[in-house]
Design a protein around this motif. Sequence first.
Motif, PDB file in Angstrom:
ATOM      1  N   HIS A  14       0.784  -1.240   0.000  1.00  0.00           N
ATOM      2  CA  HIS A  14       0.000   0.000   0.000  1.00  0.00           C
ATOM      3  C   HIS A  14       0.819   1.295   0.000  1.00  0.00           C
ATOM      4  O   HIS A  14       0.304   2.340   0.368  1.00  0.00           O
ATOM      5  CB  HIS A  14      -1.031   0.019   1.139  1.00  0.00           C
ATOM      6  CG  HIS A  14      -1.916  -1.184   1.131  1.00  0.00           C
ATOM      7  ND1 HIS A  14      -2.858  -1.396   0.147  1.00  0.00           N
ATOM      8  CD2 HIS A  14      -1.969  -2.262   1.945  1.00  0.00           C
ATOM      9  CE1 HIS A  14      -3.465  -2.555   0.383  1.00  0.00           C
ATOM     10  NE2 HIS A  14      -2.940  -3.087   1.462  1.00  0.00           N
ATOM     11  N   GLU A  15       2.078   1.235  -0.443  1.00  0.00           N
ATOM     12  CA  GLU A  15       2.833   2.456  -0.687  1.00  0.00           C
ATOM     13  C   GLU A  15       2.683   2.825  -2.158  1.00  0.00           C
ATOM     14  O   GLU A  15       2.500   1.952  -3.000  1.00  0.00           O
ATOM     15  CB  GLU A  15       4.331   2.278  -0.366  1.00  0.00           C
ATOM     16  CG  GLU A  15       4.653   2.137   1.101  1.00  0.00           C
ATOM     17  CD  GLU A  15       4.448   0.733   1.642  1.00  0.00           C
ATOM     18  OE1 GLU A  15       4.404   0.552   2.848  1.00  0.00           O
ATOM     19  OE2 GLU A  15       4.313  -0.216   0.821  1.00  0.00           O
ATOM     20  N   TRP A  16       2.763   4.119  -2.450  1.00  0.00           N
ATOM     21  CA  TRP A  16       2.747   4.585  -3.846  1.00  0.00           C
ATOM     22  C   TRP A  16       4.108   5.198  -4.181  1.00  0.00           C
ATOM     23  O   TRP A  16       4.850   5.625  -3.291  1.00  0.00           O
ATOM     24  CB  TRP A  16       1.624   5.583  -4.106  1.00  0.00           C
ATOM     25  CG  TRP A  16       1.622   6.820  -3.270  1.00  0.00           C
ATOM     26  CD1 TRP A  16       0.866   7.029  -2.144  1.00  0.00           C
ATOM     27  CD2 TRP A  16       2.380   8.027  -3.467  1.00  0.00           C
ATOM     28  NE1 TRP A  16       1.121   8.289  -1.637  1.00  0.00           N
ATOM     29  CE2 TRP A  16       2.044   8.921  -2.426  1.00  0.00           C
ATOM     30  CE3 TRP A  16       3.304   8.440  -4.419  1.00  0.00           C
ATOM     31  CZ2 TRP A  16       2.609  10.196  -2.321  1.00  0.00           C
ATOM     32  CZ3 TRP A  16       3.876   9.699  -4.309  1.00  0.00           C
ATOM     33  CH2 TRP A  16       3.520  10.562  -3.266  1.00  0.00           C
ATOM     34  N   VAL A  17       4.415   5.201  -5.475  1.00  0.00           N
ATOM     35  CA  VAL A  17       5.681   5.753  -5.955  1.00  0.00           C
ATOM     36  C   VAL A  17       5.396   6.636  -7.170  1.00  0.00           C
ATOM     37  O   VAL A  17       4.704   6.221  -8.099  1.00  0.00           O
ATOM     38  CB  VAL A  17       6.663   4.631  -6.386  1.00  0.00           C
ATOM     39  CG1 VAL A  17       7.965   5.227  -6.893  1.00  0.00           C
ATOM     40  CG2 VAL A  17       6.923   3.663  -5.250  1.00  0.00           C
ATOM     41  N   ALA A  18       5.934   7.843  -7.138  1.00  0.00           N
ATOM     42  CA  ALA A  18       5.902   8.748  -8.294  1.00  0.00           C
ATOM     43  C   ALA A  18       7.352   8.996  -8.679  1.00  0.00           C
ATOM     44  O   ALA A  18       8.164   9.342  -7.819  1.00  0.00           O
ATOM     45  CB  ALA A  18       5.226  10.060  -7.933  1.00  0.00           C
ATOM     46  N   THR A  23      14.244  10.411  -9.495  1.00  0.00           N
ATOM     47  CA  THR A  23      13.912  10.547  -8.081  1.00  0.00           C
ATOM     48  C   THR A  23      12.491  10.032  -7.855  1.00  0.00           C
ATOM     49  O   THR A  23      11.580  10.380  -8.596  1.00  0.00           O
ATOM     50  CB  THR A  23      14.011  12.018  -7.628  1.00  0.00           C
ATOM     51  OG1 THR A  23      15.354  12.476  -7.823  1.00  0.00           O
ATOM     52  CG2 THR A  23      13.650  12.170  -6.165  1.00  0.00           C
ATOM     53  N   ALA A  24      12.349   9.209  -6.822  1.00  0.00           N
ATOM     54  CA  ALA A  24      11.044   8.646  -6.491  1.00  0.00           C
ATOM     55  C   ALA A  24      10.494   9.298  -5.229  1.00  0.00           C
ATOM     56  O   ALA A  24      11.213   9.413  -4.236  1.00  0.00           O
ATOM     57  CB  ALA A  24      11.169   7.140  -6.273  1.00  0.00           C
ATOM     58  N   THR A  25       9.240   9.729  -5.280  1.00  0.00           N
ATOM     59  CA  THR A  25       8.538  10.206  -4.095  1.00  0.00           C
ATOM     60  C   THR A  25       7.668   9.050  -3.615  1.00  0.00           C
ATOM     61  O   THR A  25       7.023   8.373  -4.427  1.00  0.00           O
ATOM     62  CB  THR A  25       7.675  11.437  -4.415  1.00  0.00           C
ATOM     63  OG1 THR A  25       8.532  12.461  -4.938  1.00  0.00           O
ATOM     64  CG2 THR A  25       6.966  11.952  -3.172  1.00  0.00           C
ATOM     65  N   ILE A  26       7.660   8.817  -2.309  1.00  0.00           N
ATOM     66  CA  ILE A  26       6.947   7.668  -1.737  1.00  0.00           C
ATOM     67  C   ILE A  26       5.992   8.143  -0.656  1.00  0.00           C
ATOM     68  O   ILE A  26       6.321   9.019   0.150  1.00  0.00           O
ATOM     69  CB  ILE A  26       7.952   6.659  -1.139  1.00  0.00           C
ATOM     70  CG1 ILE A  26       8.891   6.131  -2.237  1.00  0.00           C
ATOM     71  CG2 ILE A  26       7.225   5.512  -0.437  1.00  0.00           C
ATOM     72  CD1 ILE A  26      10.050   5.313  -1.719  1.00  0.00           C
TER      73      ILE A  26
END
Length: 126
Positions: A14-18, A23-26
């Motif tokens: 249930h984590e999201w990644v952009a 660079t990944a935002t979590i």
Amino acid sequence: MFDIPDDLKYATSHEWVAVENGTATIGITDFAQDELGDIVFVELPSEGEEIAKDSEFGVVESIKAVSDLYAPISGTVEAVNDDLTNAPELVNDDPYGDGWFITVSLADRSELDALLSPEAYEEQTA
């Protein structure tokens, strides 16, 4: 129905990644914050720490439960959302915006291929 933005990747935990420019935002998903209830505390790693895919990188505490956060990808923590120290409710209010947790420089871009598409994540939470 929960908000599942179609421009993100999702972990089964249930984590999201952009991802933008390596660079990944979590953060955690709308579904996860709803299941947890009112979030009262967030513990996150420090800038410069290495996180490894599928390992614990923090803790979210709500009025209902304490839940570990699992890294959807590996890399080095570049930034931590310090706003969550004094306002952990941002995770409930805006899980995909102001409620983000950390940004990470990607160690291995291919790890993104193992994450769920928005459609697959929607099926998991149905």
